[in-house]
Design a protein around this motif. Structure first.
Motif, short mmCIF file in Angstrom:
data_model
loop_
_atom_site.label_atom_id
_atom_site.label_comp_id
_atom_site.label_asym_id
_atom_site.label_seq_id
_atom_site.Cartn_x
_atom_site.Cartn_y
_atom_site.Cartn_z
N ILE A 102 -21.27 52.39 -28.21
CA ILE A 102 -22.06 53.02 -26.88
C ILE A 102 -22.99 53.95 -27.09
N ARG A 103 -24.07 53.87 -26.67
CA ARG A 103 -25.36 54.77 -26.86
C ARG A 103 -25.73 55.29 -25.63
N VAL A 104 -26.49 56.48 -25.37
CA VAL A 104 -27.14 57.02 -24.42
C VAL A 104 -28.81 56.92 -24.37
N ASP A 105 -29.19 56.29 -23.30
CA ASP A 105 -30.83 56.22 -23.21
C ASP A 105 -31.03 57.44 -23.28
N GLU A 106 -32.23 58.00 -24.26
CA GLU A 106 -32.68 59.30 -24.38
C GLU A 106 -33.66 59.41 -23.09
N ILE A 107 -34.06 58.32 -22.57
CA ILE A 107 -34.94 58.56 -21.47
C ILE A 107 -34.32 58.48 -20.10
N THR A 108 -33.48 57.77 -19.82
CA THR A 108 -32.86 57.39 -18.41
C THR A 108 -31.30 58.46 -18.37
N GLY A 109 -30.82 58.50 -19.59
CA GLY A 109 -29.63 59.31 -19.56
C GLY A 109 -28.54 58.30 -19.27
N LYS A 110 -28.62 56.93 -19.27
CA LYS A 110 -27.80 55.92 -19.01
C LYS A 110 -27.08 55.53 -20.31
N ARG A 111 -25.75 54.95 -20.39
CA ARG A 111 -25.12 54.60 -21.25
C ARG A 111 -25.22 52.89 -21.31
N PHE A 112 -25.44 52.69 -22.64
CA PHE A 112 -25.72 51.02 -22.83
C PHE A 112 -25.17 50.82 -24.24
N THR A 113 -24.88 49.26 -24.71
CA THR A 113 -24.70 49.00 -25.89
C THR A 113 -25.12 47.34 -26.12
N PHE A 114 -24.90 47.01 -27.28
CA PHE A 114 -25.42 45.76 -27.57
C PHE A 114 -24.16 44.83 -28.29
N PHE A 115 -24.34 43.53 -28.00
CA PHE A 115 -23.43 42.34 -28.24
C PHE A 115 -24.29 41.22 -28.72
N CYS A 116 -23.41 40.23 -29.05
CA CYS A 116 -24.29 38.86 -29.26
C CYS A 116 -23.55 37.66 -28.31
N ASP A 117 -24.35 36.85 -28.09
CA ASP A 117 -23.65 35.38 -27.48
C ASP A 117 -23.39 34.71 -28.75
N PRO A 118 -22.62 33.51 -28.52
CA PRO A 118 -22.27 32.73 -29.37
C PRO A 118 -23.41 32.24 -30.45
N ASP A 119 -24.62 32.23 -30.02
CA ASP A 119 -25.76 31.84 -31.13
C ASP A 119 -26.39 33.03 -31.61
N ASP A 120 -25.72 34.10 -31.37
CA ASP A 120 -26.39 35.46 -31.74
C ASP A 120 -27.58 36.19 -31.08
N LEU A 121 -27.55 35.50 -29.77
CA LEU A 121 -28.71 36.19 -29.00
C LEU A 121 -28.28 37.43 -28.63
N PRO A 122 -29.24 38.56 -28.75
CA PRO A 122 -28.85 39.97 -28.58
C PRO A 122 -28.78 39.99 -27.15
N LEU A 123 -27.44 40.34 -26.59
CA LEU A 123 -27.31 40.88 -25.15
C LEU A 123 -27.10 42.54 -25.17
N GLU A 124 -27.27 42.99 -23.98
CA GLU A 124 -27.14 44.53 -24.03
C GLU A 124 -26.48 44.70 -22.66
N LEU A 125 -25.52 45.40 -22.59
CA LEU A 125 -24.77 46.05 -21.32
C LEU A 125 -25.57 47.43 -20.93
N TYR A 126 -25.97 47.69 -19.80
CA TYR A 126 -26.45 48.72 -19.19
C TYR A 126 -25.87 49.19 -17.99
N GLU A 127 -25.29 50.45 -18.10
CA GLU A 127 -24.52 50.98 -17.13
C GLU A 127 -25.15 51.47 -15.84
N LYS A 128 -24.70 50.78 -14.61
CA LYS A 128 -25.47 50.98 -13.62
C LYS A 128 -25.68 52.46 -12.94
N SER A 129 -26.79 52.55 -12.31
CA SER A 129 -27.24 54.06 -11.76
C SER A 129 -26.30 54.25 -10.86
N CYS A 130 -25.71 55.72 -10.65
CA CYS A 130 -25.16 56.14 -9.78
C CYS A 130 -25.82 56.41 -8.30
#
Length: 130
Positions: A102-130
């Motif tokens: 998990i990383r922190v977006d230097e612009i928004t301060g929100k946490r995010f990370t990457f993973f892939c679907d079964p065909d290696d399509l890059p997907l991102e999880l981005y934590e919702k704003s409070c």
């Protein structure tokens, strides 16, 4: 012209059943409609994300593979908003899905990370704003 919103994102998969399981059972997308098109030997699966946004999952026999890494021109990734990124990462890991730290977006301060679907399509999880 002024576009109003994104209507859908279309994804072509190599293994329809594996991708269907991933997007429905693991990511929790809701099936809106599933169609088999015999003349094309192809499935089209309409999925809802959050009850509103639509993904279209297609299967076509012998589709060419898409270059992802190093990063190719074109669509970079598809991002999904989650309430609790730690919980989401834990759920993916339980399914033996590799997730980047998990990383922190230097612009928004929100946490995010990457993973892939079964065909290696890059997907991102981005934590919702409070």
């Amino acid at each position: 012209m002024k576009v109003k919103k994104i209507h859908h994102v279309a994804i072509i998969c190599t293994d329809y059943e594996k991708s269907k399981k991933f997007y429905v059972n693991i990511l929790g997308c809701e099936i809106k409609k599933e169609t088999y098109r015999a003349e094309r030997k192809s499935y089209k699966l309409d999925l809802l994300v959050g009850g509103e946004y639509q993904l279209e999952l297609f299967s076509f026999p012998e589709s060419p593979l898409r270059q992802s890494y190093p990063e190719a021109s074109g669509l970079r990734h598809l991002a999904f908003e989650v309430e609790d990124i730690d919980q989401a990462v834990e759920e993916l890991c339980k399914e033996n899905i590799s997730v980047e730290p998990i990383r922190v977006d230097e612009i928004t301060g929100k946490r995010f990370t990457f993973f892939c679907d079964p065909d290696d399509l890059p997907l991102e999880l981005y934590e919702k704003s409070c």
